[in-house]
Motif scaffolding. Structure first.
Motif, mmCIF file in Angstrom:
data_model
loop_
_atom_site.group_PDB
_atom_site.id
_atom_site.type_symbol
_atom_site.label_atom_id
_atom_site.label_comp_id
_atom_site.label_asym_id
_atom_site.label_seq_id
_atom_site.Cartn_x
_atom_site.Cartn_y
_atom_site.Cartn_z
ATOM 1 N N LYS A 1 0.836 -1.190 0.000
ATOM 2 C CA LYS A 1 0.000 0.000 0.000
ATOM 3 C C LYS A 1 0.876 1.248 0.000
ATOM 4 N N SER A 2 0.455 2.228 -0.769
ATOM 5 C CA SER A 2 1.159 3.505 -0.853
ATOM 6 C C SER A 2 0.153 4.620 -0.612
ATOM 7 N N GLY A 3 0.319 5.361 0.479
ATOM 8 C CA GLY A 3 -0.630 6.410 0.822
ATOM 9 C C GLY A 3 -1.764 5.873 1.675
ATOM 10 N N SER A 4 -2.652 6.747 2.103
ATOM 11 C CA SER A 4 -3.758 6.349 2.980
ATOM 12 C C SER A 4 -4.972 7.225 2.704
ATOM 13 N N ASN A 5 -6.127 6.641 2.977
ATOM 14 C CA ASN A 5 -7.395 7.355 2.884
ATOM 15 C C ASN A 5 -8.192 7.048 4.150
ATOM 16 N N VAL A 6 -8.698 8.083 4.808
ATOM 17 C CA VAL A 6 -9.400 7.935 6.078
ATOM 18 C C VAL A 6 -10.875 8.257 5.863
ATOM 19 N N LEU B 1 -3.718 15.259 10.045
ATOM 20 C CA LEU B 1 -3.556 14.331 8.915
ATOM 21 C C LEU B 1 -3.193 15.135 7.672
ATOM 22 N N ASP B 2 -1.907 15.364 7.499
ATOM 23 C CA ASP B 2 -1.448 16.234 6.417
ATOM 24 C C ASP B 2 -1.264 15.494 5.099
ATOM 25 N N SER B 3 -0.874 14.236 5.142
ATOM 26 C CA SER B 3 -0.517 13.525 3.911
ATOM 27 C C SER B 3 -1.515 12.442 3.538
ATOM 28 N N SER B 4 -2.748 12.571 3.997
ATOM 29 C CA SER B 4 -3.774 11.581 3.696
ATOM 30 C C SER B 4 -4.909 12.235 2.917
ATOM 31 N N SER B 5 -5.656 11.397 2.222
ATOM 32 C CA SER B 5 -6.918 11.845 1.624
ATOM 33 C C SER B 5 -8.060 11.467 2.569
ATOM 34 N N LEU C 1 -22.707 8.370 1.466
ATOM 35 C CA LEU C 1 -21.386 8.927 1.191
ATOM 36 C C LEU C 1 -21.544 10.410 0.882
ATOM 37 N N ALA C 2 -21.197 11.262 1.836
ATOM 38 C CA ALA C 2 -21.366 12.707 1.675
ATOM 39 C C ALA C 2 -20.227 13.323 0.872
ATOM 40 N N ILE C 3 -18.991 12.889 1.110
ATOM 41 C CA ILE C 3 -17.825 13.426 0.393
ATOM 42 C C ILE C 3 -16.977 12.251 -0.073
ATOM 43 N N PRO C 4 -16.845 12.042 -1.390
ATOM 44 C CA PRO C 4 -15.932 11.003 -1.889
ATOM 45 C C PRO C 4 -14.482 11.357 -1.551
ATOM 46 N N GLU C 5 -13.570 10.480 -1.922
ATOM 47 C CA GLU C 5 -12.157 10.669 -1.587
ATOM 48 C C GLU C 5 -11.651 12.007 -2.110
ATOM 49 N N THR C 6 -11.065 12.796 -1.223
ATOM 50 C CA THR C 6 -10.578 14.117 -1.574
ATOM 51 C C THR C 6 -9.430 14.497 -0.651
ATOM 52 N N ALA D 1 -13.409 21.370 2.425
ATOM 53 C CA ALA D 1 -14.690 20.702 2.191
ATOM 54 C C ALA D 1 -15.074 19.841 3.386
ATOM 55 N N MET D 2 -14.090 19.156 3.953
ATOM 56 C CA MET D 2 -14.364 18.326 5.130
ATOM 57 C C MET D 2 -14.765 19.195 6.322
ATOM 58 N N LEU D 3 -14.029 20.284 6.538
ATOM 59 C CA LEU D 3 -14.344 21.156 7.676
ATOM 60 C C LEU D 3 -15.711 21.795 7.526
ATOM 61 N N ASN D 4 -16.077 22.138 6.315
ATOM 62 C CA ASN D 4 -17.394 22.728 6.067
ATOM 63 C C ASN D 4 -18.503 21.735 6.414
ATOM 64 N N LEU D 5 -18.315 20.460 6.066
ATOM 65 C CA LEU D 5 -19.313 19.450 6.408
ATOM 66 C C LEU D 5 -19.367 19.233 7.916
ATOM 67 N N ILE D 6 -18.208 19.169 8.560
ATOM 68 C CA ILE D 6 -18.171 18.924 10.004
ATOM 69 C C ILE D 6 -18.889 20.041 10.756
ATOM 70 N N GLU D 7 -18.672 21.266 10.329
ATOM 71 C CA GLU D 7 -19.318 22.392 11.014
ATOM 72 C C GLU D 7 -20.835 22.359 10.876
ATOM 73 N N ASN D 8 -21.349 21.734 9.838
ATOM 74 C CA ASN D 8 -22.793 21.727 9.584
ATOM 75 C C ASN D 8 -23.437 20.377 9.872
#
Length: 549
Positions: free
Chosen positions: A89-94, A130-134, A146-151, A156-163
């Protein structure tokens, strides 16, 4: 592909229709038996011969039908049983799975915050580290979405979390299992990234789907961390209808029991070795436990091997039984022929011996060659995960100076190249030594060629051309290297032409910006011409003076 059970699948079900061919074959044998029976009925021992013939034909037909069915099963690629395979595996997605049911509005979090507000603060802080993850975001209520696909867009994530709010979904209830399954379905089938699931919840589910979902995550080899929010003391809240009063609390013990029960109910070691745990958000170092899964001890992304659980392809198993049944059909024919028909027995023995020799040949291949062939076959079918697993196993267990190790590393780099992982492919190719003259020329040429492809993808046509030249020198029959070398040289010439054109354009622009430049040039030319004419007149006068003297 057809999947019926958790560990049973058929990759090519359309081939199973070929098994229907046994019916016309059986009919043909039956009609043939009737004709032969009439021919021998006039003999003295006709009844005895007919019985023996009938037994022979039944046995031979049965064994050959079983051999045909086994071959059809092998070609349809039936898989059953499970095994763990190593995957690079190379990289990570959370995946951030947010429980937004109405119970999350209870105000029993620290500092009298609601559970959902505590989730917002906790998840936002975690996201900053988490600086180096998607990232991906899933909302879980009565269903999973699924509200936000891999990005990699944190905003965009912070905007969803706040709402985050229960009003984002209309389905009632609380289903953590459906949220987890929505995250699993969003994972690409051949993703080269490590996947992680962080579930933020009060553990108060209503459909009891969590246990089944955790078993699925174990099959996919995806770690799940369930982060609990709230107090274990019950508190009354208003349900979604705005009228009913219900009691809710952090059901931590319930989640822990589900995890333990799932481990006990699974008799294999698949789930026991999977990373599924419960974390209390109020405990010290809870965020560090989550970050430590994604990052190594040095704070960098983990690029080590991970493991996936896959069904076991039983191709070799069915091929083996197809050969066995075919041998038995020859043996039954030989036994009958030794009793009644002496002529031709040598040919049947030869056929049985040839079939047995074929089976011995197929089963005597070295495990290294078999593993390379299995990986190459999976690569041609586009099953890059299986191909990577075969090549990694062989590269780990073979000696570094062996030819099998060289081929395994090269095939691994070719697989990464097909997956678009250019850096991983380049690292593997760099570990090879294509300058070694002891290696086959096709292998050396292919290593240089793939290196040139990587440079060409980076638009580094100079290094790409050098590697294509080396590929041609290693094997002059490499036509693809010759074609790509010419294309790279054309790109280099085009770059030079574009550079010269850009310089000419800059000169023209400078002339347009300085219109007096042309006048200055003409004045300079006039001065030079004037000097030239004066010099010529002076020289003519000198010549005339000499002649007069």
């Amino acid at each position: 592909m057809i999947q019926t059970l958790a560990s049973f699948s058929i990759e090519k079900p359309q081939i199973l229709l070929s098994a229907l061919a046994i019916f016309p074959a059986a009919l043909f044998v039956f009609l043939k038996f009737k004709r032969i029976q009439k021919a021998i009925s006039s003999q003295a021992e006709g009844d005895k011969s007919a019985r023996q013939l009938r037994i022979f034909l039944i046995l031979r037909t049965l064994f050959r039908c079983l051999a045909w069915i086994s071959a059809v099963f092998a070609l349809s690629e039936i898989s059953f049983g499970s095994k763990k395979i190593p995957v690079h595996k190379s990289g990570s997605n959370v995946f951030f799975v947010f429980d937004i049911s109405y119970s999350m509005l209870a105000n029993d979090a620290p500092q009298n915050l609601s559970r959902l507000d505590a989730v917002k603060i906790y998840a936002s802080s975690l996201l900053d580290q988490l600086d180096s993850s998607s990232f991906s975001a899933v909302l879980a209520k009565g269903d999973g979405f699924l509200a936000i696909p891999e990005t990699e867009d944190k905003n965009a994530m912070l905007n969803l979390i706040e709402n985050l709010s229960p009003h984002l979904m209309t389905s009632g209830g609380s289903s953590l299992g459906r949220g987890i399954e929505a995250a699993l379905s969003a994972i690409p089938p051949h993703s080269a990234k490590s996947q992680y699931l962080f579930v933020f919840t009060d553990c108060d589910e209503t459909d009891n789907q969590l246990e089944k979902s955790l078993e699925k995550t174990a099959k996919f080899g995806v770690p799940v961390s369930i982060v609990g929010f709230g107090s274990e003391n019950e508190i009354e809240i208003t349900a979604g209808d705005g009228k009913t009063r219900v009691k809710t609390a952090l059901r931590a013990e319930k989640i822990k029991k589900i995890i333990e029960d799932t481990k006990k109910s699974n008799s294999t070691s698949i789930f026991k070795n999977s990373n599924c745990l419960y974390i209390d958000s109020k405990s010290a170092g809870s965020a560090w436990q989550l970050l430590n899964q994604v990052k190594g001890s040095s704070g960098e992304e983990d690029r080590a091997l991970s493991y996936e659980v896959q069904n076991v392809n039983r191709h070799s198993f069915f091929i083996f039984w197809a050969i066995i049944f075919m041998i038995l059909s020859f043996v039954s024919a030989e036994r009958f022929s030794t009793r009644k028909i002496k002529k031709g027995s040598g040919k049947k023995k030869l056929a049985a011996s040839a079939t047995l020799s074929l089976m011995i040949f197929l089963t005597s291949c070295s495990s290294e060659k078999k593993q390379i062939l299995s990986g190459v076959w999976a690569w041609y079918e586009g099953k890059y995960t299986s191909a990577t697993a075969n090549f990694l196993k062989l590269a780990e267990k073979s000696q570094e100076d062996s030819l099998a190790h060289q081929y395994a590393v090269f095939d691994l780099s070719a697989t990464y190249l097909s997956m678009g992982e250019n850096e991983a492919a380049f690292d593997r190719l760099a570990s090879l030594n294509p300058d070694d003259q002891a290696l086959p020329q096709e292998f050396r040429s292919a290593a240089y060629y793939n290196t040139g492809i990587i440079f060409a993808r980076k638009n580094d046509y100079k290094n790409a051309a050098e590697n294509f030249k080396k590929a041609i020198l290693a094997d002059s029959r490499n036509l693809n290297a010759k074609i790509n070398l010419e294309l790279c040289e054309r790109e280099l010439v085009q770059k030079q032409a574009n550079s010269a054109q850009a310089q000419m354009q800059s000169v023209n622009e400078e002339k347009q910006q300085n219109p007096d430049m042309n006048n200055e040039i003409f004045d300079l030319i006039r001065q030079q011409e004037g000097k030239k004419w004066r010099n010529m007149s002076d020289s003519s006068e000198k010549k005339e003076d000499v002649l007069d003297y």
